[in-house]
Design a protein around this motif. Structure first.
Motif, mmCIF file in Angstrom:
data_model
loop_
_atom_site.group_PDB
_atom_site.id
_atom_site.type_symbol
_atom_site.label_atom_id
_atom_site.label_comp_id
_atom_site.label_asym_id
_atom_site.label_seq_id
_atom_site.Cartn_x
_atom_site.Cartn_y
_atom_site.Cartn_z
ATOM 1 N N ASP A 1 0.815 -1.211 0.000
ATOM 2 C CA ASP A 1 0.000 0.000 0.000
ATOM 3 C C ASP A 1 0.847 1.258 0.000
ATOM 4 N N VAL A 2 2.057 1.154 0.530
ATOM 5 C CA VAL A 2 2.993 2.277 0.537
ATOM 6 C C VAL A 2 4.398 1.681 0.521
ATOM 7 N N VAL A 3 5.325 2.392 -0.077
ATOM 8 C CA VAL A 3 6.700 1.873 -0.151
ATOM 9 C C VAL A 3 7.652 2.879 0.477
ATOM 10 N N THR A 4 8.575 2.370 1.283
ATOM 11 C CA THR A 4 9.638 3.212 1.834
ATOM 12 C C THR A 4 10.973 2.502 1.589
ATOM 13 N N LEU A 5 12.043 2.993 2.180
ATOM 14 C CA LEU A 5 13.339 2.406 1.867
ATOM 15 C C LEU A 5 14.281 2.497 3.061
ATOM 16 N N GLU A 6 15.293 1.632 3.012
ATOM 17 C CA GLU A 6 16.315 1.649 4.065
ATOM 18 C C GLU A 6 17.654 2.073 3.496
ATOM 19 N N THR A 7 17.709 2.350 2.202
ATOM 20 C CA THR A 7 18.969 2.727 1.571
ATOM 21 C C THR A 7 18.723 3.820 0.542
ATOM 22 N N GLU A 8 19.698 4.697 0.372
ATOM 23 C CA GLU A 8 19.549 5.755 -0.631
ATOM 24 C C GLU A 8 20.139 5.333 -1.965
ATOM 25 N N HIS A 9 20.555 4.059 -2.084
ATOM 26 C CA HIS A 9 21.281 3.657 -3.290
ATOM 27 C C HIS A 9 20.425 2.974 -4.353
ATOM 28 N N VAL A 10 19.104 3.048 -4.231
ATOM 29 C CA VAL A 10 18.239 2.510 -5.292
ATOM 30 C C VAL A 10 18.227 3.526 -6.443
ATOM 31 N N PRO A 11 18.497 3.074 -7.666
ATOM 32 C CA PRO A 11 18.580 4.033 -8.777
ATOM 33 C C PRO A 11 17.297 4.839 -8.956
ATOM 34 N N PHE A 12 17.469 6.093 -9.362
ATOM 35 C CA PHE A 12 16.324 6.996 -9.518
ATOM 36 C C PHE A 12 15.276 6.417 -10.472
ATOM 37 N N ALA A 13 15.735 5.809 -11.581
ATOM 38 C CA ALA A 13 14.777 5.289 -12.576
ATOM 39 C C ALA A 13 13.856 4.236 -11.942
ATOM 40 N N VAL A 14 14.412 3.414 -11.046
ATOM 41 C CA VAL A 14 13.616 2.381 -10.376
ATOM 42 C C VAL A 14 12.621 3.045 -9.412
ATOM 43 N N LEU A 15 13.101 4.045 -8.690
ATOM 44 C CA LEU A 15 12.229 4.747 -7.738
ATOM 45 C C LEU A 15 11.073 5.424 -8.467
ATOM 46 N N ALA A 16 11.381 5.993 -9.624
ATOM 47 C CA ALA A 16 10.344 6.681 -10.393
ATOM 48 C C ALA A 16 9.258 5.689 -10.820
ATOM 49 N N GLU A 17 9.657 4.484 -11.188
ATOM 50 C CA GLU A 17 8.674 3.449 -11.578
ATOM 51 C C GLU A 17 7.800 3.068 -10.387
ATOM 52 N N VAL A 18 8.435 2.900 -9.245
ATOM 53 C CA VAL A 18 7.689 2.541 -8.029
ATOM 54 C C VAL A 18 6.660 3.629 -7.719
ATOM 55 N N GLU A 19 7.124 4.861 -7.808
ATOM 56 C CA GLU A 19 6.273 6.006 -7.458
ATOM 57 C C GLU A 19 5.074 6.137 -8.406
ATOM 58 N N HIS A 20 5.239 5.584 -9.569
ATOM 59 C CA HIS A 20 4.189 5.630 -10.572
ATOM 60 C C HIS A 20 2.978 4.793 -10.134
ATOM 61 N N VAL A 21 3.256 3.716 -9.383
ATOM 62 C CA VAL A 21 2.152 2.801 -9.038
ATOM 63 C C VAL A 21 1.712 2.897 -7.575
ATOM 64 N N ARG A 22 2.590 3.346 -6.697
ATOM 65 C CA ARG A 22 2.240 3.422 -5.277
ATOM 66 C C ARG A 22 2.899 4.652 -4.653
ATOM 67 N N PRO A 23 2.342 5.142 -3.508
ATOM 68 C CA PRO A 23 3.049 6.224 -2.821
ATOM 69 C C PRO A 23 4.437 5.731 -2.386
ATOM 70 N N LEU A 24 5.451 6.515 -2.715
ATOM 71 C CA LEU A 24 6.826 6.213 -2.279
ATOM 72 C C LEU A 24 7.233 7.332 -1.339
ATOM 73 N N ARG A 25 7.583 6.981 -0.121
ATOM 74 C CA ARG A 25 7.954 7.997 0.879
ATOM 75 C C ARG A 25 9.241 7.574 1.565
ATOM 76 N N PRO A 26 10.320 8.365 1.516
ATOM 77 C CA PRO A 26 10.419 9.643 0.819
ATOM 78 C C PRO A 26 10.359 9.480 -0.698
ATOM 79 N N SER A 27 10.133 10.595 -1.394
ATOM 80 C CA SER A 27 9.876 10.556 -2.837
ATOM 81 C C SER A 27 11.153 10.303 -3.644
ATOM 82 N N ALA A 28 10.953 9.917 -4.904
ATOM 83 C CA ALA A 28 12.089 9.701 -5.803
ATOM 84 C C ALA A 28 12.907 10.986 -5.944
ATOM 85 N N GLN A 29 12.222 12.114 -5.916
ATOM 86 C CA GLN A 29 12.928 13.397 -6.070
ATOM 87 C C GLN A 29 13.883 13.646 -4.891
#
Ligand code: AMP
Length: 381
Positions: free
Chosen positions: A71-99
């Motif tokens: 239902d929501v996605v977060t992360l434990e690392t800042e090393h996930v590539p931006f392109a992957v984060l942008a895809e995730v954000e497209h389908v679910r809330p990503l917090r913090p944001s890809a930006q």
């Protein structure tokens, strides 16, 4: 905008299943959430408490599989590539944001952000070739630190340069990749502020922590930091300004150098729970991990009130040199907590666990933590 809260029974997704993901997952499970984690290793620390979606952080297909099941996605690392984060954000809330991640995961972007927002930092330069490094060293002087723009953590992907003629070796050691060069700060102490910012923009910070690193890896933390209220308030003010400017939702950690003249310089920011916030688990009403969960789920933040002065000491793989350590002395200490991450393989410098200690004063908490660590180190000799 009124975003509906994600409530117990719903599913939290975490990009990364290391110890940070595991500790977020434990808090989430305690509160009745389901948890899924993306990690390349099905035996990662979080696998003990969460469902694993196996895949590399750079794999958009795996990241989407995780996101769609949550239902929501977060992360434990800042090393996930931006392109992957942008895809995730497209389908679910990503917090913090890809930006936010785009700003933080590249040291150049991060330094540029601090500069734009007039946040104090060490002198630095962008380096894209050996010639630029030689020129920057001539301008900045030595000692200096060359850091790869992406991918470094725990002092990795960085080289100290003590004399100008070391430029070529340093440049090669970091793979001739884009870097930044930082002036070496002769700091008197290192501090960090861990704060949470909610979807509504509410901010709460934990007590400013005082950190000691060894070989670029965090060694000890005490909280509250043993500095004047004026310094702690200045650190909180700068961290708040950074969080607001980033429009971050979740936990933000801001690490500082305190100079001999009492100036605070931002060393770096991490858009996530942090090793220097581990004391909050056990020492505070709400841990940094629960605060992260609350923030990303759109819930009100919990109280950060701290029960007692606290210290944390990391347990690195070096302590496993003679096999599994005997933890009974740690367990015999009534105001100590043992945390082991469940990593199968120990090697030097690898974070395997930590100890937190509560006491009547920070000095006492630190002394007990160091004594317990000393006993473990003695046995590993
Ligand atoms: P970092 O991963 O960049 O936070 O670096 C890890 C540790 O290396 C810091 O916490 C400091 O102890 C040290 N360090 C990093 N950058 C500098 C600097 N510019 N001057 C002095 N020490 C530094």
């Amino acid at each position: 905008m009124n975003t509906p809260a994600i409530v117990p029974g719903q599913t939290l997704g975490i990009l990364g299943g290391g110890q940070l993901g595991k500790m977020i997952a434990i808090e989430a499970r305690r509160m009745g959430y389901r948890v899924k984690v993306l990690d390349p290793d099905t035996a990662c620390p979080a696998a003990e408490v969460a469902e694993i979606v196996q895949g590399a952080w750079s794999d958009p297909t795996a990241a989407l599989e995780l996101a769609i099941g949550c239902d929501v996605v977060t992360l434990e690392t800042e090393h996930v590539p931006f392109a992957v984060l942008a895809e995730v954000e497209h389908v679910r809330p990503l917090r913090p944001s890809a930006q936010v991640l785009r700003t933080i995961q590249d040291r150049y972007n991060q330094r540029h952000f601090l500069h734009r927002h007039d946040l104090p930092q060490t002198r630095w330069g962008n380096i894209e070739s050996l010639d630029e490094l030689v020129a920057a060293l001539a301008h900045m002087g030595t000692p200096a630190i060359l850091k790869r723009r992406t991918g470094g953590y725990d002092g990795r992907a960085q080289v100290r340069i003590y004399a100008a003629d070391e430029a070529q070796n340093a440049w090669r050691a970091l793979g001739e990749a884009p870097c930044i060069l930082e002036a070496f700060v002769d700091f008197s102490a290192e501090l960090s502020v861990v704060l949470a910012r909610s979807v509504q923009g509410e901010i709460r910070f934990f007590a400013t922590a005082e950190n000691v690193h060894k070989d670029g890896i965090l060694y000890t933390t005490v909280a509250p930091a043993r500095f004047s209220p004026a310094i702690r308030m200045r650190a909180e003010e700068l961290a708040t300004r950074a969080a607001v400017a980033l429009e971050l939702v979740g936990v933000l950690t801001v690490e500082f150098f305190l100079t001999a003249s009492g100036e605070l310089l931002i060393n770096e920011m991490a858009p996530r729970v942090h090793n220097s916030g581990h004391v909050t688990l056990g020492a505070c009403v709400t841990s940094q991990f629960e605060q992260q969960l609350r923030a990303v789920c759109g819930l009100p933040l919990g109280s950060q009130e701290q029960h007692a002065p606290a210290a944390m000491i990391n347990l690195l793989g070096d302590l496993w040199a003679n096999g599994e350590p005997d933890f009974l002395p740690v367990l015999a200490e009534p105001r100590a907590h043992l945390h082991l991450y469940g990593k199968r393989v120990a090697h030097p410098g690898r974070k395997m666990g930590h100890i937190t200690v509560l006491a009547d004063t920070t000095d006492e908490a630190l002394a007990v933590a160091e004594r317990l660590h000393g006993q473990l180190a003695q046995a590993a000799r």
